[in-house]
Design a protein around this motif. Structure first.
Motif, PDB file in Angstrom:
ATOM      1  N   PRO A  66     109.051  78.521 -77.626  1.00 13.21           N
ATOM      2  CA  PRO A  66     108.003  79.516 -77.362  1.00 13.21           C
ATOM      3  C   PRO A  66     108.379  80.864 -77.973  1.00 13.21           C
ATOM      4  O   PRO A  66     109.557  81.200 -78.095  1.00 13.21           O
ATOM      5  N   MET A  67     107.365  81.617 -78.355  1.00 11.13           N
ATOM      6  CA  MET A  67     107.575  82.914 -78.995  1.00 11.13           C
ATOM      7  C   MET A  67     106.763  83.990 -78.282  1.00 11.13           C
ATOM      8  O   MET A  67     105.724  83.705 -77.684  1.00 11.13           O
ATOM      9  N   MET A  68     107.240  85.232 -78.360  1.00 10.95           N
ATOM     10  CA  MET A  68     106.485  86.353 -77.819  1.00 10.95           C
ATOM     11  C   MET A  68     106.957  87.629 -78.498  1.00 10.95           C
ATOM     12  O   MET A  68     108.055  87.688 -79.059  1.00 10.95           O
ATOM     13  N   GLY A  69     106.121  88.659 -78.454  1.00  5.64           N
ATOM     14  CA  GLY A  69     106.501  89.966 -78.962  1.00  5.64           C
ATOM     15  C   GLY A  69     107.021  90.828 -77.825  1.00  5.64           C
ATOM     16  O   GLY A  69     106.369  90.952 -76.780  1.00  5.64           O
ATOM     17  N   VAL A  70     108.217  91.414 -77.990  1.00  9.17           N
ATOM     18  CA  VAL A  70     108.823  92.229 -76.938  1.00  9.17           C
ATOM     19  C   VAL A  70     109.309  93.534 -77.539  1.00  9.17           C
ATOM     20  O   VAL A  70     109.892  93.558 -78.628  1.00  9.17           O
ATOM     21  N   GLY A  71     109.057  94.638 -76.851  1.00  8.30           N
ATOM     22  CA  GLY A  71     109.570  95.939 -77.261  1.00  8.30           C
ATOM     23  C   GLY A  71     110.283  96.615 -76.105  1.00  8.30           C
ATOM     24  O   GLY A  71     110.104  96.241 -74.946  1.00  8.30           O
ATOM     25  N   GLY A  72     111.124  97.585 -76.428  1.00  8.48           N
ATOM     26  CA  GLY A  72     111.796  98.312 -75.365  1.00  8.48           C
ATOM     27  C   GLY A  72     113.304  98.286 -75.517  1.00  8.48           C
ATOM     28  O   GLY A  72     113.844  98.062 -76.605  1.00  8.48           O
ATOM     29  N   ASN A  73     113.999  98.484 -74.390  1.00  7.60           N
ATOM     30  CA  ASN A  73     115.461  98.529 -74.426  1.00  7.60           C
ATOM     31  C   ASN A  73     116.054  97.136 -74.263  1.00  7.60           C
ATOM     32  O   ASN A  73     115.341  96.134 -74.199  1.00  7.60           O
ATOM     33  N   ALA A  74     117.393  97.082 -74.153  1.00  6.02           N
ATOM     34  CA  ALA A  74     118.078  95.789 -74.058  1.00  6.02           C
ATOM     35  C   ALA A  74     117.646  95.007 -72.823  1.00  6.02           C
ATOM     36  O   ALA A  74     117.542  93.776 -72.861  1.00  6.02           O
ATOM     37  N   ASN A  75     117.405  95.719 -71.727  1.00  5.73           N
ATOM     38  CA  ASN A  75     116.959  95.030 -70.513  1.00  5.73           C
ATOM     39  C   ASN A  75     115.596  94.383 -70.710  1.00  5.73           C
ATOM     40  O   ASN A  75     115.351  93.268 -70.245  1.00  5.73           O
ATOM     41  N   ASP A  76     114.696  95.105 -71.396  1.00  2.91           N
ATOM     42  CA  ASP A  76     113.372  94.558 -71.673  1.00  2.91           C
ATOM     43  C   ASP A  76     113.470  93.315 -72.555  1.00  2.91           C
ATOM     44  O   ASP A  76     112.785  92.312 -72.322  1.00  2.91           O
ATOM     45  N   LEU A  77     114.324  93.395 -73.577  1.00  5.34           N
ATOM     46  CA  LEU A  77     114.491  92.257 -74.473  1.00  5.34           C
ATOM     47  C   LEU A  77     115.096  91.066 -73.732  1.00  5.34           C
ATOM     48  O   LEU A  77     114.679  89.920 -73.939  1.00  5.34           O
TER      49      LEU A  77
END
Length: 246
Positions: free
Chosen positions: A121-132
């Motif tokens: 599965p794939m998704m787009g994620v942005g933000g800091n290391a915790n978000d990733l």
């Protein structure tokens, strides 16, 4: 009856419901294209089932939102729990989340020309290391708790979970004979000629192992059309935004 060009639910008989998924599975209630399939479409088509019905699911889709597909899987499972029999046929392409969706059925069929694609599965994620990391955790949960149980429930004897995970990790495209070797899928001897959904073909370009015949680039390029009015310009902007998101 609910009908679009590619998505359609038919009540052909009192106890038989035919569902065609010939488009992209999207989240939410809004569609970018008339071929899109939403959770709401299934909710409208499956509500009120008594448990005596047979649902025939026909798939020709490049996939889409795994979250929306997860909701559709839950509805189909509830229907099965009531006693509804589900038959699924991969008419042309069952790719991405449209690969495990038909495998939920009691009986699965495909044609000699059918294809299946499995991948992580794939998704787009942005933000800091915790978000990733949160995004990674969610993707792993989807793979472990949604995709793999459905795949493994339909594998033939002798097929291990490690083998399926290797196929998923490698983004693997399967022919009809390969599908039938791995999963409990019956090949229908009659072939079926299908018109590919153009938007799905564009989406399939993002995968690394897409067979050449499915890539949009194999079509003859035409001269770009200049938008003639504001509505056409807005539609073009929306299309470009969608391509960036997926």
């Amino acid at each position: 009856m609910r009908m679009n060009k590619f998505y359609e639910i038919k009540n052909e008989a009192k106890d038989t419901i035919d569902i065609y998924i010939y488009g992209y599975i999207v989240s939410g209630a809004d569609k970018w294209d008339e071929s899109d399939v939403t959770y709401k479409d299934f909710q409208c088509g499956l509500e009120g089932l008594k448990g005596t019905e047979t649902v025939n699911l026909y798939v020709n889709s490049g996939g889409g939102s795994v979250i929306a597909t997860q909701g559709i899987v839950a509805m189909l499972q509830r229907a099965k729990d009531k006693g509804v029999i589900i038959n699924a046929t991969i008419d042309g392409l069952g790719a991405s989340c449209a690969s495990f969706l038909p495998l939920l059925a009691d009986n699965v069929f495909c044609y000699l020309s059918s294809l299946m694609m499995v991948h992580k599965p794939m998704m787009g994620v942005g933000g800091n290391a915790n978000d990733l990391q949160d995004g990674i955790n969610l993707l792993n949960k989807i793979e472990d708790n949604v995709m793999m149980p459905i795949y493994m429930a339909k594998v033939n004897d002798g097929i291990s979970e490690e083998y399926i995970r290797n196929l998923v990790n490698a983004e693997t495209w399967l022919s009809a004979s390969e599908m039938a070797e791995i999963f409990n899928i019956t090949i229908l001897e009659d072939d079926k000629e299908l018109v590919a959904c153009t938007r799905d073909r564009e989406i399939l370009n993002k995968y690394k192992n897409t067979p050449k015949g499915l890539k949009f680039e194999d079509e003859i390029e035409s001269e770009p059309q200049v938008p003639q009015d504001n509505k056409e310009i807005e539609n073009l902007k929306a299309k470009l935004l969608l391509e960036c998101l997926i």
